[in-house]
Design a protein around this motif. Sequence first.
Motif, PDB file in Angstrom:
ATOM      1  N   VAL A  95      82.947 -45.379 -94.119  1.00 36.66           N
ATOM      2  CA  VAL A  95      82.975 -44.648 -92.844  1.00 36.66           C
ATOM      3  C   VAL A  95      83.261 -45.615 -91.698  1.00 36.66           C
ATOM      4  O   VAL A  95      84.095 -45.334 -90.829  1.00 36.66           O
ATOM      5  CB  VAL A  95      81.652 -43.882 -92.594  1.00 36.66           C
ATOM      6  CG1 VAL A  95      81.570 -43.377 -91.165  1.00 36.66           C
ATOM      7  CG2 VAL A  95      81.515 -42.726 -93.567  1.00 36.66           C
ATOM      8  N   TYR A  96      82.594 -46.784 -91.709  1.00 36.77           N
ATOM      9  CA  TYR A  96      82.838 -47.752 -90.636  1.00 36.77           C
ATOM     10  C   TYR A  96      84.296 -48.212 -90.634  1.00 36.77           C
ATOM     11  O   TYR A  96      84.930 -48.273 -89.582  1.00 36.77           O
ATOM     12  CB  TYR A  96      81.915 -48.971 -90.744  1.00 36.77           C
ATOM     13  CG  TYR A  96      82.409 -50.082 -89.864  1.00 36.77           C
ATOM     14  CD1 TYR A  96      82.271 -49.994 -88.483  1.00 36.77           C
ATOM     15  CD2 TYR A  96      83.092 -51.166 -90.403  1.00 36.77           C
ATOM     16  CE1 TYR A  96      82.780 -50.985 -87.661  1.00 36.77           C
ATOM     17  CE2 TYR A  96      83.601 -52.157 -89.584  1.00 36.77           C
ATOM     18  CZ  TYR A  96      83.448 -52.056 -88.217  1.00 36.77           C
ATOM     19  OH  TYR A  96      83.966 -53.027 -87.401  1.00 36.77           O
ATOM     20  N   GLU A  97      84.817 -48.565 -91.801  1.00 39.34           N
ATOM     21  CA  GLU A  97      86.194 -49.066 -91.867  1.00 39.34           C
ATOM     22  C   GLU A  97      87.191 -48.020 -91.377  1.00 39.34           C
ATOM     23  O   GLU A  97      88.125 -48.344 -90.637  1.00 39.34           O
ATOM     24  CB  GLU A  97      86.547 -49.505 -93.291  1.00 39.34           C
ATOM     25  CG  GLU A  97      85.897 -50.803 -93.708  1.00 39.34           C
ATOM     26  CD  GLU A  97      86.311 -51.988 -92.844  1.00 39.34           C
ATOM     27  OE1 GLU A  97      87.463 -52.037 -92.370  1.00 39.34           O
ATOM     28  OE2 GLU A  97      85.468 -52.874 -92.636  1.00 39.34           O
ATOM     29  N   LEU A  98      86.997 -46.778 -91.776  1.00 35.94           N
ATOM     30  CA  LEU A  98      87.899 -45.723 -91.315  1.00 35.94           C
ATOM     31  C   LEU A  98      87.770 -45.504 -89.807  1.00 35.94           C
ATOM     32  O   LEU A  98      88.772 -45.338 -89.106  1.00 35.94           O
ATOM     33  CB  LEU A  98      87.647 -44.428 -92.080  1.00 35.94           C
ATOM     34  CG  LEU A  98      88.076 -44.435 -93.550  1.00 35.94           C
ATOM     35  CD1 LEU A  98      87.593 -43.178 -94.263  1.00 35.94           C
ATOM     36  CD2 LEU A  98      89.579 -44.578 -93.668  1.00 35.94           C
ATOM     37  N   GLU A  99      86.528 -45.521 -89.309  1.00 39.89           N
ATOM     38  CA  GLU A  99      86.313 -45.375 -87.865  1.00 39.89           C
ATOM     39  C   GLU A  99      86.915 -46.560 -87.114  1.00 39.89           C
ATOM     40  O   GLU A  99      87.454 -46.410 -86.023  1.00 39.89           O
ATOM     41  CB  GLU A  99      84.818 -45.251 -87.534  1.00 39.89           C
ATOM     42  CG  GLU A  99      84.200 -43.934 -87.904  1.00 39.89           C
ATOM     43  CD  GLU A  99      84.541 -42.804 -86.949  1.00 39.89           C
ATOM     44  OE1 GLU A  99      85.246 -43.034 -85.939  1.00 39.89           O
ATOM     45  OE2 GLU A  99      84.108 -41.682 -87.213  1.00 39.89           O
ATOM     46  N   ALA A 122      86.188 -48.617 -83.728  1.00 37.68           N
ATOM     47  CA  ALA A 122      84.732 -48.722 -83.728  1.00 37.68           C
ATOM     48  C   ALA A 122      84.326 -50.188 -83.839  1.00 37.68           C
ATOM     49  O   ALA A 122      85.002 -50.991 -84.483  1.00 37.68           O
ATOM     50  CB  ALA A 122      84.143 -47.926 -84.881  1.00 37.68           C
ATOM     51  N   VAL A 123      83.212 -50.528 -83.210  1.00 35.46           N
ATOM     52  CA  VAL A 123      82.691 -51.892 -83.233  1.00 35.46           C
ATOM     53  C   VAL A 123      81.460 -51.909 -84.136  1.00 35.46           C
ATOM     54  O   VAL A 123      80.612 -51.023 -84.063  1.00 35.46           O
ATOM     55  CB  VAL A 123      82.316 -52.349 -81.807  1.00 35.46           C
ATOM     56  CG1 VAL A 123      81.719 -53.739 -81.833  1.00 35.46           C
ATOM     57  CG2 VAL A 123      83.525 -52.293 -80.901  1.00 35.46           C
ATOM     58  N   PHE A 124      81.358 -52.929 -84.993  1.00 31.47           N
ATOM     59  CA  PHE A 124      80.233 -53.018 -85.923  1.00 31.47           C
ATOM     60  C   PHE A 124      78.991 -53.542 -85.232  1.00 31.47           C
ATOM     61  O   PHE A 124      79.027 -54.529 -84.514  1.00 31.47           O
ATOM     62  CB  PHE A 124      80.590 -53.935 -87.095  1.00 31.47           C
ATOM     63  CG  PHE A 124      79.479 -54.052 -88.089  1.00 31.47           C
ATOM     64  CD1 PHE A 124      79.236 -53.024 -88.980  1.00 31.47           C
ATOM     65  CD2 PHE A 124      78.667 -55.164 -88.112  1.00 31.47           C
ATOM     66  CE1 PHE A 124      78.196 -53.115 -89.888  1.00 31.47           C
ATOM     67  CE2 PHE A 124      77.626 -55.273 -89.010  1.00 31.47           C
ATOM     68  CZ  PHE A 124      77.399 -54.247 -89.910  1.00 31.47           C
ATOM     69  N   ASN A 125      77.869 -52.866 -85.495  1.00 28.78           N
ATOM     70  CA  ASN A 125      76.540 -53.318 -85.074  1.00 28.78           C
ATOM     71  C   ASN A 125      75.643 -53.271 -86.304  1.00 28.78           C
ATOM     72  O   ASN A 125      75.730 -52.336 -87.103  1.00 28.78           O
ATOM     73  CB  ASN A 125      75.959 -52.399 -83.998  1.00 28.78           C
ATOM     74  CG  ASN A 125      76.723 -52.506 -82.700  1.00 28.78           C
ATOM     75  OD1 ASN A 125      77.095 -53.598 -82.290  1.00 28.78           O
ATOM     76  ND2 ASN A 125      76.975 -51.370 -82.072  1.00 28.78           N
ATOM     77  N   LEU A 126      74.766 -54.244 -86.447  1.00 31.50           N
ATOM     78  CA  LEU A 126      73.880 -54.304 -87.609  1.00 31.50           C
ATOM     79  C   LEU A 126      73.043 -53.031 -87.787  1.00 31.50           C
ATOM     80  O   LEU A 126      72.845 -52.594 -88.923  1.00 31.50           O
ATOM     81  CB  LEU A 126      72.988 -55.540 -87.535  1.00 31.50           C
ATOM     82  CG  LEU A 126      72.161 -55.812 -88.791  1.00 31.50           C
ATOM     83  CD1 LEU A 126      73.072 -56.016 -89.988  1.00 31.50           C
ATOM     84  CD2 LEU A 126      71.280 -57.014 -88.587  1.00 31.50           C
ATOM     85  N   PRO A 127      72.534 -52.404 -86.714  1.00 32.37           N
ATOM     86  CA  PRO A 127      71.752 -51.180 -86.913  1.00 32.37           C
ATOM     87  C   PRO A 127      72.507 -50.061 -87.637  1.00 32.37           C
ATOM     88  O   PRO A 127      71.890 -49.138 -88.149  1.00 32.37           O
ATOM     89  CB  PRO A 127      71.380 -50.748 -85.492  1.00 32.37           C
ATOM     90  CG  PRO A 127      71.375 -52.011 -84.723  1.00 32.37           C
ATOM     91  CD  PRO A 127      72.476 -52.847 -85.321  1.00 32.37           C
ATOM     92  N   TYR A 128      73.813 -50.165 -87.729  1.00 30.25           N
ATOM     93  CA  TYR A 128      74.593 -49.174 -88.462  1.00 30.25           C
ATOM     94  C   TYR A 128      74.202 -49.143 -89.940  1.00 30.25           C
ATOM     95  O   TYR A 128      74.337 -48.115 -90.611  1.00 30.25           O
ATOM     96  CB  TYR A 128      76.095 -49.476 -88.315  1.00 30.25           C
ATOM     97  CG  TYR A 128      76.966 -48.476 -89.016  1.00 30.25           C
ATOM     98  CD1 TYR A 128      77.141 -47.200 -88.489  1.00 30.25           C
ATOM     99  CD2 TYR A 128      77.593 -48.779 -90.208  1.00 30.25           C
ATOM    100  CE1 TYR A 128      77.923 -46.269 -89.137  1.00 30.25           C
ATOM    101  CE2 TYR A 128      78.376 -47.854 -90.865  1.00 30.25           C
ATOM    102  CZ  TYR A 128      78.536 -46.603 -90.325  1.00 30.25           C
ATOM    103  OH  TYR A 128      79.308 -45.673 -90.971  1.00 30.25           O
TER     104      TYR A 128
END
Length: 160
Positions: free
Chosen positions: A116-120, A126-132
């Motif tokens: 989901v993160y990679e597609l977003e 989208a920017v990665f945050n550890l809480p994800y």
Amino acid sequence: MWVKSGLLPLLFSYLLALVLTIMPIPSVLEPWRPDWVSLVLLYWLIAIPHRVGFGTVLVMGLLTDILMGSTFGIYAIALVVMAYPALRHFQRIRNYSLTQQLIIVAVLILMKRVIVYELEHVLNDAVFNLPYLYPVLSSAIIWPWLFLILRRYRRRYLIR
């Protein structure tokens, strides 16, 4: 007819998972919200794979896309990819202890969240945050209780 076949209780569990996904909780707990849709789908995929398959997973993914307001299809793709190993190895997973299942569920949900993160990221920057990734841990912690609750629910309403 729907109750006798177990379809209505099954649909209710899906609806409850969707509601828990968007239900308001305190902002301090929001990053830790378990991945309810994935957990419920994984349980049913392992428990009754002959009734719950890729079609169900795809519909639940599209409904999750709508509820989360994401690009249409992102959650659907991620859930289908997550569901494949569960469906492929359901007999093996079913016989593992709850601790072993907890690890497998955590890995599958981690895989789904990364997809989901990679597609977003590709589609919407989208920017990665550890809480994800916190829901991976909270989902793993909840899995044993959810497994036992849904097993009792399945037996109570004769979902086969």
